[in-house]
Design an enzyme around this catalytic site. Structure first.
Site, PDB file in Angstrom:
ATOM      1  N   HIS A  21       0.820  -1.222   0.000  1.00 34.11           N
ATOM      2  CA  HIS A  21       0.000   0.000   0.000  1.00 34.11           C
ATOM      3  C   HIS A  21       0.854   1.273   0.000  1.00 34.11           C
ATOM      4  CE1 HIS A  21      -4.156   0.772  -0.300  1.00 34.11           C
ATOM      5  NE2 HIS A  21      -4.531   0.655   0.947  1.00 34.11           N
ATOM      6  N   ASN A  65      -6.525   6.157   3.973  1.00 34.44           N
ATOM      7  CA  ASN A  65      -7.969   6.378   3.872  1.00 34.44           C
ATOM      8  C   ASN A  65      -8.384   7.801   4.229  1.00 34.44           C
ATOM      9  OD1 ASN A  65      -8.096   3.715   3.162  1.00 34.44           O
ATOM     10  ND2 ASN A  65      -8.941   3.015   5.097  1.00 34.44           N
ATOM     11  N   ASN A 112      -9.476   3.195  -1.601  1.00 34.18           N
ATOM     12  CA  ASN A 112     -10.053   4.132  -0.627  1.00 34.18           C
ATOM     13  C   ASN A 112      -9.302   5.458  -0.562  1.00 34.18           C
ATOM     14  OD1 ASN A 112     -12.189   2.490   0.113  1.00 34.18           O
ATOM     15  ND2 ASN A 112     -10.963   1.410   1.631  1.00 34.18           N
TER      16      ASN A 112
END
Length: 189
Positions: A21, A65, A112
């Protein structure tokens, strides 16, 4: 195409630094440190100059997020328009070793961080560079997959993609005519 800031997104957490990520952060780290091994300073605005051009590099101090508000704040601080922003992030729908750049984003994104950026910047017309990380065969483990370190072979392919993308982004930055379509074809091939 006139990029004034490149923003690498990921999770502000030392334990998560080497996870899939955080590929956007790896990208910025590679430019700044010329390698993938150093831990980047979050929330610091880096500036690169070449002749009469300057470009900012930035990694928000946030979890992915909630990244949108930080990008909105830096955009306002530097007085930069959406069309001058390049967001770098991980993409599960692209295989490791591949990357894609485009100007408009699909409103149906499952990422997200991108959803949050679109929410805060109130439009989708931004440059996005997606670095492929692949996806697990079992969709149920997707959340864990992006928060895990890639396998060695995957990591090599991801780094290869980052290096290739940096090479062509630099070419775009240095060129006089800013031919986005040409650079897009080189990166996306």
């Amino acid at each position: 195409m006139c990029i004034k800031i490149i923003i690498g997104i990921g999770n502000y957490n030392k334990k998560l630094f080497y996870t899939r990520h955080n590929v956007g952060i790896w990208f910025i780290n590679k430019i700044i440190n010329n390698n993938f091994l150093k831990y980047i300073k979050f929330n610091k605005i880096y500036k690169i100059k070449n002749k009469n051009k300057k470009i900012y590099l930035y990694v928000p101090k946030s979890y992915i997020n909630n990244i949108g508000i930080h990008i909105l704040n830096i955009k306002k601080k530097l007085k930069i328009k959406n069309k001058n922003i390049l967001i770098i992030y991980d993409e599960i729908n692209i295989k490791p070793g591949k990357s894609k750049i485009k100007f408009i984003f699909n409103k149906n994104s499952t990422h997200n961080g991108i959803k949050n950026i679109i929410k805060y910047l109130n439009q989708k017309k931004i440059y996005y560079l997606r670095i492929g990380i692949g996806r697990p065969k079992n969709k149920k483990v997707l959340k864990n997959f992006v928060l895990e370190k890639p396998l060695n072979q995957e990591k090599k392919l991801i780094y290869k993609s980052i290096n290739k993308s940096i090479k062509y982004i630099k070419l775009l930055f240095l060129s006089k005519n800013n031919n986005f379509k040409y650079i897009q074809n080189l990166i996306n091939s």
